[in-house]
Each structure stands twice: as structure tokens, then as C-alpha cells.
Write an enzyme that holds these catalytic residues in place. Structure first.
Site, PDB file in Angstrom:
ATOM      1  N   GLY A 206       0.653  -1.078  -0.115  1.00 27.52           N
ATOM      2  CA  GLY A 206      -0.265  -0.030  -0.333  1.00 27.52           C
ATOM      3  C   GLY A 206       0.975   1.168  -0.204  1.00 27.52           C
ATOM      4  O   GLY A 206       1.945   1.335   0.117  1.00 27.52           O
TER       5      GLY A 206
ATOM      6  N   HIS B 136       2.007   4.360  -4.978  1.00 22.68           N
ATOM      7  CA  HIS B 136       2.294   5.263  -5.735  1.00 22.68           C
ATOM      8  C   HIS B 136       2.691   5.116  -7.555  1.00 22.68           C
ATOM      9  O   HIS B 136       1.901   4.498  -7.803  1.00 22.68           O
ATOM     10  CB  HIS B 136       4.004   5.971  -5.524  1.00 22.68           C
ATOM     11  CG  HIS B 136       4.786   5.003  -5.310  1.00 22.68           C
ATOM     12  ND1 HIS B 136       5.192   4.606  -6.123  1.00 22.68           N
ATOM     13  CD2 HIS B 136       5.681   4.632  -4.373  1.00 22.68           C
ATOM     14  CE1 HIS B 136       6.682   3.378  -5.507  1.00 22.68           C
ATOM     15  NE2 HIS B 136       6.221   3.605  -4.723  1.00 22.68           N
TER      16      HIS B 136
ATOM     17  N   GLY C  89       4.876   4.469  -9.388  1.00 25.95           N
ATOM     18  CA  GLY C  89       5.521   3.267  -9.548  1.00 25.95           C
ATOM     19  C   GLY C  89       4.982   1.672  -9.775  1.00 25.95           C
ATOM     20  O   GLY C  89       5.194   1.277 -10.286  1.00 25.95           O
ATOM     21  N   HIS C  90       4.159   1.599  -8.182  1.00 27.21           N
ATOM     22  CA  HIS C  90       3.066   0.448  -7.921  1.00 27.21           C
ATOM     23  C   HIS C  90       1.853   0.823  -9.261  1.00 27.21           C
ATOM     24  O   HIS C  90       1.875   0.078  -9.533  1.00 27.21           O
ATOM     25  CB  HIS C  90       2.448   0.968  -7.173  1.00 27.21           C
ATOM     26  CG  HIS C  90       2.935   1.181  -5.717  1.00 27.21           C
ATOM     27  ND1 HIS C  90       3.417   1.472  -4.564  1.00 27.21           N
ATOM     28  CD2 HIS C  90       3.315  -0.343  -5.271  1.00 27.21           C
ATOM     29  CE1 HIS C  90       3.468   1.846  -3.452  1.00 27.21           C
ATOM     30  NE2 HIS C  90       4.301   0.012  -3.780  1.00 27.21           N
TER      31      HIS C  90
ATOM     32  N   GLY D  28       9.100  -4.957  -8.669  1.00 28.49           N
ATOM     33  CA  GLY D  28       9.508  -4.174  -9.234  1.00 28.49           C
ATOM     34  C   GLY D  28      10.635  -4.042  -8.765  1.00 28.49           C
ATOM     35  O   GLY D  28      11.232  -4.697  -8.073  1.00 28.49           O
TER      36      GLY D  28
ATOM     37  N   GLN E  15      14.700  -8.720  -3.809  1.00 29.66           N
ATOM     38  CA  GLN E  15      13.399  -9.268  -3.269  1.00 29.66           C
ATOM     39  C   GLN E  15      13.345 -10.090  -5.031  1.00 29.66           C
ATOM     40  O   GLN E  15      12.335 -11.362  -4.766  1.00 29.66           O
ATOM     41  CB  GLN E  15      12.187  -8.601  -3.219  1.00 29.66           C
ATOM     42  CG  GLN E  15      11.032  -8.589  -2.895  1.00 29.66           C
ATOM     43  CD  GLN E  15      10.122  -7.349  -2.533  1.00 29.66           C
ATOM     44  OE1 GLN E  15      10.009  -7.226  -1.624  1.00 29.66           O
ATOM     45  NE2 GLN E  15       9.128  -7.411  -3.400  1.00 29.66           N
TER      46      GLN E  15
ATOM     47  N   MET F   9      11.084   6.504  -7.234  1.00 33.21           N
ATOM     48  CA  MET F   9       9.855   6.687  -6.070  1.00 33.21           C
ATOM     49  C   MET F   9       9.806   5.014  -5.549  1.00 33.21           C
ATOM     50  O   MET F   9       9.654   4.233  -5.523  1.00 33.21           O
ATOM     51  CB  MET F   9       8.822   6.176  -6.876  1.00 33.21           C
ATOM     52  CG  MET F   9       8.624   7.748  -8.431  1.00 33.21           C
ATOM     53  SD  MET F   9       7.059   7.774  -8.618  1.00 33.21           S
ATOM     54  CE  MET F   9       7.491   9.087 -10.084  1.00 33.21           C
TER      55      MET F   9
ATOM     56  N   SER G 231       7.228   4.328  -1.015  1.00 32.94           N
ATOM     57  CA  SER G 231       6.635   5.031  -0.104  1.00 32.94           C
ATOM     58  C   SER G 231       7.057   5.171   1.163  1.00 32.94           C
ATOM     59  O   SER G 231       6.398   6.232   1.880  1.00 32.94           O
ATOM     60  CB  SER G 231       5.492   3.864   0.248  1.00 32.94           C
ATOM     61  OG  SER G 231       5.276   2.456  -0.355  1.00 32.94           O
TER      62      SER G 231
HETATM   63  P1  AMP Z   1       6.309  -2.064  -1.716  1.00 28.53           P
HETATM   64  O1  AMP Z   1       4.307  -1.976  -1.251  1.00 28.53           O
HETATM   65  O2  AMP Z   1       7.076  -1.159  -1.773  1.00 28.53           O
HETATM   66  O3  AMP Z   1       6.125  -3.225  -1.421  1.00 28.53           O
HETATM   67  O4  AMP Z   1       5.858  -2.492  -3.160  1.00 28.53           O
HETATM   68  C1  AMP Z   1       5.157  -3.316  -4.214  1.00 28.53           C
HETATM   69  C2  AMP Z   1       5.465  -3.445  -5.750  1.00 28.53           C
HETATM   70  O5  AMP Z   1       6.420  -2.332  -5.979  1.00 28.53           O
HETATM   71  C3  AMP Z   1       7.154  -4.526  -5.117  1.00 28.53           C
HETATM   72  O6  AMP Z   1       6.785  -5.180  -6.123  1.00 28.53           O
HETATM   73  C4  AMP Z   1       8.062  -2.816  -5.354  1.00 28.53           C
HETATM   74  O7  AMP Z   1       9.542  -3.517  -6.175  1.00 28.53           O
HETATM   75  C5  AMP Z   1       7.294  -2.527  -6.437  1.00 28.53           C
HETATM   76  N1  AMP Z   1       7.782  -1.059  -6.661  1.00 28.53           N
HETATM   77  C6  AMP Z   1       7.443  -0.065  -5.502  1.00 28.53           C
HETATM   78  N2  AMP Z   1       8.057   1.349  -5.747  1.00 28.53           N
HETATM   79  C7  AMP Z   1       9.042   0.776  -7.373  1.00 28.53           C
HETATM   80  C8  AMP Z   1       9.139   2.006  -8.163  1.00 28.53           C
HETATM   81  N3  AMP Z   1       9.711   3.142  -7.931  1.00 28.53           N
HETATM   82  N4  AMP Z   1       9.065   1.740  -9.718  1.00 28.53           N
HETATM   83  C9  AMP Z   1       9.059   0.274  -9.703  1.00 28.53           C
HETATM   84  N5  AMP Z   1       8.384  -0.593  -8.621  1.00 28.53           N
HETATM   85  C10 AMP Z   1       8.504  -0.684  -7.638  1.00 28.53           C
END
Ligand code: AMP
Length: 277
Positions: A31, A34, A36-37, A147, A153, A184, A186
Site C-alpha cells: 500500500g 505511488h 511506481g506501483h 519492481g 527481492q 519512487m 512509499s
Molecule cells: P511495496 O509496496 O514497497 O512492497 O512494493 C510493491 C511492489 O512495487 C514491489 O514489487 C516493488 O518492487 C514495486 N515498486 C516499488 N517502488 C517502485 C518503483 N519506484 N518502480 C517500480 N516498482 C516499484
């Protein structure tokens, strides 16, 4: 957009899509969404009939309970953004829903989890693998989107998916950056405007290393950038490693990736950059 809060309901809904031979794309997130998500959701949307996005701040992957507590949570806004992107199903499980029926499992990650984030955040990847495995078992996606912002990861999940035959195709999506170069994240919500400005220096360092390193001086270039960044950050690592097995590299080759982690004030940031892409 359907909002589902337990695994029985999501299994039932997805079963009906699967019986119609529809492909399911899955985007797991914590959650505080942004752009990127949302890019992951967009890609999943383009490549699948049905898109499932999960929002779950997974307690087992936080080695620091304060970090877990202060992790940003913006559910109402997240749901609005997902709806606008055309996400079909949002899965918002509880901790109980995910972990109640967990089976023990053994997994060989080929040492991918021993370095970098694995070394600095003990137990982190164990928690990530546990939660993603549960999601894969529940959602049974054809394609899963991760991402490259979290490159370690991504590779660990790819390895897990292969070992356990779960998750369908694991698809890595390039990091989306602010115009400043800041990746980007969170966690950027926890930075002040001036800190955001400083955080973009990590990207400048990646670029400097790529521009200035020759056959012989990669480590010198990295040390110079470490020194430069240490005026603002408490650095955990700035390394050149193989994007295949994370072995440290003294010379750049086609698989070299630069990896950074460090704390700016109270906020820990990570980023990475592929030299040839
Ligand atoms: P998170 O909510 O941080 O666990 O991220 C969820 C997914 O979004 C993960 O696969 C992250 O690698 C991806 N993600 C987070 N930030 C970015 C970004 N700036 N660009 C692309 N993917 C992203």
C-alpha cells in the site's frame, strides 16, 4: 472493482474466472501506493484478463517493530488509485487470513538472501518469502509483477517461484523515478522536501560511477561516491554486484548492478541500477 478481505472469497471469485480460461495477473504491495506501483498494475492489466492487487503490510518482514508501526498506510487513497487504473480485484487480507493455514517449508535460496538486505535486515527475506508464497497459493496467478526497485527481492521471489512451482511467470518491472532521479517509494512520504532533494544524490552517484569507472578503478569510484554520500547518509552499502548471483564485482561487465542502502535521518532508503540498462 471488487474489494475482498478473505481468502475463501478471493479463491471463489478467481475460480470462476479461471474456469473461463481467463489469465490472472497479480501485483502484491504494502500500500501507500505511488506511480511506481501503478505502473506494475498497468503492465499486469495489459498482459492479463484479470488483475488482482493485494495491499498488506506484512509484519513478518519487518525486523524493527518501530519501522512496521511508522510504515505509511493510506488505504482510502490507494483504493481510489487502483479503481482509476482499472484494477479488477483488491485483496486486503488480515494477518490471520494469510498465516492461519501456513505449512512449513524448506527452501534453498542459493545464498541470495545472505547479502545486502539479508545481512542488514535479519529475517526480512524469510518474511517476504513466507508472505509471497501464501499469496501465490491463494491467488494462483498466471503472471506476477515485481519492481526491480527491490531487485534482491525480485531475484529471491523468482528463485522461490521456480523451486516451489508457484506464482506463474515472475515479471520484473523497471524502477520508476522522480524527475530528480529519486526512485519512487512509499517511504519517500516520510521525507521532508529538502531530504527528497538530497535522496536523489544516490542516483547521481550511480551515474557518476558509470561515467567515471574504467577497467581498473571501479572500487575507487565507488569509494569516492560513498564518501560523497556519507555527508548526508549513514550508508549500509554501495556495492557493485552480479545481477545473477550477487557476487561482488571488481570489474564492470554486462551483468553488473550497483546497489545502495542507507539511512537519511530516520528513513532507510534502498536503490539499485543496472549498468547496461
Ligand atoms: P511495496 O509496496 O514497497 O512492497 O512494493 C510493491 C511492489 O512495487 C514491489 O514489487 C516493488 O518492487 C514495486 N515498486 C516499488 N517502488 C517502485 C518503483 N519506484 N518502480 C517500480 N516498482 C516499484
Amino acid at each position: 472493482m471488487l474489494i475482498v478481505k478473505n481468502k475463501e472469497e478471493i479463491s471463489k471469485v478467481l475460480q470462476s474466472f479461471k474456469s473461463e480460461q481467463k489469465s490472472v495477473g497479480f501485483v502484491p504491495t504494502m500500500g501507500a501506493l505511488h506511480k511506481g506501483h501503478l505502473m506494475l498494475v498497468e503492465k499486469a492489466k495489459a498482459e492479463n484478463d484479470v488483475v488482482v492487487c493485494s495491499i498488506f503490510v506484512n509484519p513478518t518482514q519487518f525486523n524493527d517493530s518501530k519501522d512496521f508501526e511508522k510504515y505509511p498506510r493510506t488505504e482510502t487513497e490507494d483504493l481510489k488509485l487502483l479503481e482509476e487504473k482499472g484494477c479488477d480485484i483488491v485483496y486486503l487480507p488480515t494477518v490471520e487470513d494469510i498465516y492461519a493455514q501456513e505449512n512449513d517449508f524448506e527452501l534453498n535460496l542459493n545464498g541470495l538472501d545472505n547479502v545486502m538486505e539479508g545481512a542488514y535486515r535479519p529475517g526480512h527475506f524469510k518474511g517476504v518469502v513466507r508472505v509471497v508464497k501464501r499469496f501465490f497459493e491463494i491467488v494462483k496467478p498466471n503472471n506476477s509483477y515485481f519492481g526491480l526497485k527491490d531487485f534482491q527481492q525480485y531475484l529471491i521471489i523468482k528463485c522461490m517461484a521456480q523451486e516451489l512451482n508457484l506464482g506463474g511467470n515472475i515479471i520484473g518491472v523497471e524502477t520508476l523515478r522522480e524527475p530528480s532521479g529519486l526512485a519512487m517509494s512509499s517511504r519517500n512520504m516520510l521525507l521532508s522536501e529538502s531530504e527528497k532533494h538530497i535522496a536523489a544524490e544516490v542516483y547521481t552517484s550511480f551515474k557518476n560511477i558509470i561515467k567515471n569507472s574504467t577497467e581498473k578503478n571501479l572500487h575507487e569510484c565507488i569509494d569516492k561516491e560513498k564518501q560523497r554520500l556519507s555527508q548526508w547518509f549513514v550508508i549500509n552499502y554501495l556495492d557493485a554486484r552480479s545481477s545473477i548471483d550477487f557476487s561482488e564485482q571488481s570489474k564492470i561487465d554486462a551483468n553488473t548492478r550497483l546497489f545502495f542502502a542507507g539511512k537519511l535521518g530516520n528513513v532507510r532508503l534502498i536503490d539499485n541500477f543496472g549498468i547496461f540498462n
